[in-house]
Design a protein around this motif. Structure first.
Motif, short mmCIF file in Angstrom:
data_model
loop_
_atom_site.label_atom_id
_atom_site.label_comp_id
_atom_site.label_asym_id
_atom_site.label_seq_id
_atom_site.Cartn_x
_atom_site.Cartn_y
_atom_site.Cartn_z
N CYS A 7 4.69 -6.23 2.28
CA CYS A 7 4.76 -4.78 2.27
C CYS A 7 4.78 -4.17 3.67
O CYS A 7 4.41 -3.03 3.86
CB CYS A 7 3.60 -4.20 1.46
SG CYS A 7 2.01 -4.49 2.20
N GLN A 20 11.83 -0.57 4.84
CA GLN A 20 10.84 0.26 4.15
C GLN A 20 9.58 -0.53 3.90
O GLN A 20 9.59 -1.75 3.85
CB GLN A 20 11.39 0.77 2.83
CG GLN A 20 11.52 -0.30 1.77
CD GLN A 20 11.89 0.30 0.44
OE1 GLN A 20 12.13 1.47 0.33
NE2 GLN A 20 11.94 -0.53 -0.56
N VAL A 21 8.48 0.19 3.74
CA VAL A 21 7.24 -0.43 3.33
C VAL A 21 7.33 -0.58 1.82
O VAL A 21 7.48 0.41 1.10
CB VAL A 21 6.03 0.43 3.72
CG1 VAL A 21 4.75 -0.22 3.25
CG2 VAL A 21 6.00 0.64 5.22
N ARG A 22 7.29 -1.78 1.32
CA ARG A 22 7.48 -2.01 -0.11
C ARG A 22 6.21 -1.69 -0.89
O ARG A 22 5.11 -1.77 -0.36
CB ARG A 22 7.90 -3.44 -0.35
CG ARG A 22 9.24 -3.74 0.26
CD ARG A 22 9.57 -5.20 0.11
NE ARG A 22 10.72 -5.50 0.92
CZ ARG A 22 11.88 -5.90 0.42
NH1 ARG A 22 12.01 -6.06 -0.87
NH2 ARG A 22 12.88 -6.15 1.20
N ARG A 24 5.05 1.04 -1.81
CA ARG A 24 4.37 2.24 -1.36
C ARG A 24 5.29 3.44 -1.56
O ARG A 24 6.50 3.32 -1.47
CB ARG A 24 4.00 2.17 0.12
CG ARG A 24 2.95 1.18 0.45
CD ARG A 24 1.59 1.72 0.08
NE ARG A 24 0.55 0.79 0.43
CZ ARG A 24 -0.01 -0.06 -0.40
NH1 ARG A 24 0.39 -0.13 -1.64
NH2 ARG A 24 -0.97 -0.85 -0.02
N SER A 25 4.69 4.59 -1.80
CA SER A 25 5.45 5.82 -1.89
C SER A 25 4.57 6.95 -1.38
O SER A 25 3.37 6.77 -1.18
CB SER A 25 5.88 6.09 -3.33
OG SER A 25 4.74 6.27 -4.14
N GLN A 26 5.15 8.08 -1.14
CA GLN A 26 4.39 9.25 -0.73
C GLN A 26 4.86 10.45 -1.51
O GLN A 26 6.01 10.53 -1.93
CB GLN A 26 4.50 9.47 0.77
CG GLN A 26 5.89 9.81 1.25
CD GLN A 26 5.93 9.97 2.75
OE1 GLN A 26 4.95 10.28 3.39
NE2 GLN A 26 7.10 9.75 3.32
N LYS A 37 -0.47 9.30 0.09
CA LYS A 37 0.04 7.98 -0.24
C LYS A 37 -0.81 7.40 -1.37
O LYS A 37 -1.97 7.09 -1.17
CB LYS A 37 -0.04 7.10 1.00
CG LYS A 37 0.71 5.84 0.96
CD LYS A 37 0.84 5.16 2.31
CE LYS A 37 -0.39 5.17 3.16
NZ LYS A 37 -0.30 4.32 4.35
N PHE A 53 4.65 9.79 6.34
CA PHE A 53 4.43 8.40 6.73
C PHE A 53 5.76 7.75 7.08
O PHE A 53 6.77 7.98 6.43
CB PHE A 53 3.77 7.63 5.60
CG PHE A 53 2.39 8.13 5.26
CD1 PHE A 53 1.31 7.78 6.04
CD2 PHE A 53 2.19 8.97 4.19
CE1 PHE A 53 0.05 8.23 5.75
CE2 PHE A 53 0.93 9.44 3.89
CZ PHE A 53 -0.14 9.07 4.68
N VAL A 56 7.99 4.92 4.46
CA VAL A 56 7.49 4.96 3.09
C VAL A 56 8.38 5.91 2.31
O VAL A 56 8.64 7.03 2.73
CB VAL A 56 6.03 5.43 3.05
CG1 VAL A 56 5.52 5.49 1.63
CG2 VAL A 56 5.16 4.51 3.88
N ARG A 57 8.86 5.47 1.13
CA ARG A 57 9.78 6.31 0.36
C ARG A 57 9.07 7.53 -0.20
O ARG A 57 7.87 7.52 -0.44
CB ARG A 57 10.44 5.51 -0.75
CG ARG A 57 9.54 5.10 -1.87
CD ARG A 57 10.32 4.29 -2.91
NE ARG A 57 9.41 3.57 -3.74
CZ ARG A 57 8.94 4.04 -4.90
NH1 ARG A 57 9.34 5.21 -5.34
NH2 ARG A 57 8.09 3.35 -5.60
N LYS A 58 9.84 8.58 -0.41
CA LYS A 58 9.30 9.84 -0.90
C LYS A 58 9.56 9.99 -2.39
O LYS A 58 10.65 9.75 -2.86
CB LYS A 58 9.93 11.00 -0.15
CG LYS A 58 9.63 11.00 1.31
CD LYS A 58 10.33 12.12 2.04
CE LYS A 58 9.92 12.12 3.47
NZ LYS A 58 10.91 11.60 4.35
#
Length: 60
Positions: A7, A20-22, A24-26, A37, A53, A56-58
């Protein structure tokens, strides 16, 4: 500290990350306007910040 190699986005030391950070989402806190997050496993909120962040996907 727990090491989770799956991640982590790679750092470039130029102010951004590659990839991307896997897992994870924001999303935006509607009361404060801050990005928050959530943990994808438990749904609990992990962190809040003044800025979005990096990497990190939105969520909408």
């Amino acid at each position: 500290m727990i090491h989770l190699p799956f991640c982590v986005a790679k750092r470039t030391n130029k102010g951004y990350r590659v990839g991307q950070v896997r897992n994870r989402s924001q999303l935006e806190n509607h009361k404060t306007g801050q990005p928050i997050k959530p943990d994808t496993r438990t749904g609990r909120f992990m962190d809040a910040s003044d800025k979005p962040f990096k990497g990190v996907r939105k969520e909408k």
